[in-house]
Design a protein around this motif. Structure first.
Motif: not given
Length: 358
Positions: A92-93, A284-287, A326-327
């Motif tokens: 993210k950074t 979970d957006v990371a999925e 974060v995701s």
């Protein structure tokens, strides 16, 4: 690719949009599944949608898509991501620094102007607010968002995405306009769309289908420079409504793409509301890049828009949330980085020749 010829370009007629036409759907079957398979798959997908409702309180009944299965559809989770993304604070950074440090490659152009185009309710304004939220460090609603079936945004609004607290503004401007409606009299017209891209439309201009932009329009920019023009167009489509959009919308998008390409402007697309079609992604957006459902919907979005899926990125906008995730931030920042890459292609294509001479 053909370059913008300014005022010499002949404006298309206002009848350019073809909503509700009787043309064949872009989702016509090429390998139809048998009835038993289709019924089984429909049941599986409907079960997935019911799980989304239990997971996210933001899903509205009217947002449930009316799907027509025209072939074998895969419902489930993939073992590995179909796009390689790291879902960490470090990533993210890195993305925030990439966006913040972006500068147009033409020295006289101060910012990249990106026009968001899509049907009513596709999530254009929400995307602007969500991107700004990432840099503000909290969920904000910078662009006003409506909830009706008609476009809440009526005028041209340009949002310069602010940097993090204490930093200079980013060199990105996201332009919001009224949505594409169910006809020339209910949404943004082809003529006015091209006028925006060419840089003729003044900031704050309120659009009216029966009063097309012309040289008589108050504030009309007669000789726009590169700073006034649009440098990239991002189409925005709602994943939960793709299968229920009017058949003629595909014709509309492809007519738009043809005319916009003639102006030398590159185009990308955002697939929004992904959490409303996939229960795993809602949790979970990371999925997102392990979801067969979203992968299939990306293909359908490509067919609707007439573009390769490599131009399309899925995103989840902030809606009812109060805190950042974060995701979700990584997905939003990745979309912005994707847009800026294509905006930079425009600058490369339009670099003055004398700048290349030594």
């Amino acid at each position: 690719m053909q370059k913008d010829s300014g005022d010499k370009t002949k404006a298309p007629s206002l009848g350019g949009f073809a909503f509700g036409s009787t043309s064949t759907s872009v989702f016509g079957s090429t390998a139809a599944a048998n009835d038993g398979e289709r019924d089984s798959l429909c049941r599986a997908f409907n079960e997935s949608l019911s799980k989304v409702k239990a997971t996210s309180s933001t899903v509205k009944k009217e947002d449930k898509p009316s799907f027509t299965f025209t072939g074998a559809q895969s419902v489930g989770k993939l073992e590995s991501q179909w796009r390689d993304v790291e879902w960490t604070e470090e990533q993210k950074t890195t993305l925030m620094k990439t966006v913040s440090s972006y500068r147009p490659s033409i020295k006289d152009v101060t910012k990249a102007r990106v026009l968001l185009l899509g049907p009513v309710g596709s999530g254009k304004s929400s995307f602007i607010s969500s991107v700004q939220s990432v840099f503000d460090g909290r969920v904000t609603n910078r662009a006003m968002v409506g909830s009706s079936s008609t476009s809440f945004t009526k005028k041209l609004q340009s949002f310069n995405i602010r940097g993090q607290k204490g930093e200079d503004p980013n060199r990105l401007v996201l332009c919001d306009v009224m949505g594409l409606g169910n006809g020339e009299m209910t949404g943004l017209t082809l003529h006015d769309t091209l006028s925006i891209i060419k840089g003729h439309v003044p900031e704050g201009h309120k659009f009216s289908p029966d009063q097309p932009v012309s040289s008589e329009t108050v504030g009309y920019v007669k000789r726009p420079g590169l700073n006034e023009k649009i440098h990239c167009v991002a189409f925005v489509v709602n994943a939960s409504k793709i299968m229920s959009y009017p058949k003629g919308l595909s014709t509309t998008f492809q007519q738009l793409r043809e005319h916009i390409s003639d102006l030398g402007v590159h185009q990308v697309a955002l697939l929004t509301h992904i959490d409303q079609i996939c229960p795993e992604t809602a949790k979970d957006v990371a999925e997102v890049y392990k979801s067969r459902i979203i992968q299939d919907m990306m293909t359908k979005a490509g067919a609707l828009l007439g573009m390769s899926t490599s131009y399309i990125v899925p995103v989840k906008n902030y809606s009812s949330e109060l805190d950042l995730d974060v995701s979700t931030d990584i997905l939003l920042l990745g979309a912005v980085d994707h847009i800026l890459q294509y905006a930079d292609l425009y600058f490369q294509d339009n670099t003055p020749q004398f700048d290349e001479c030594v």
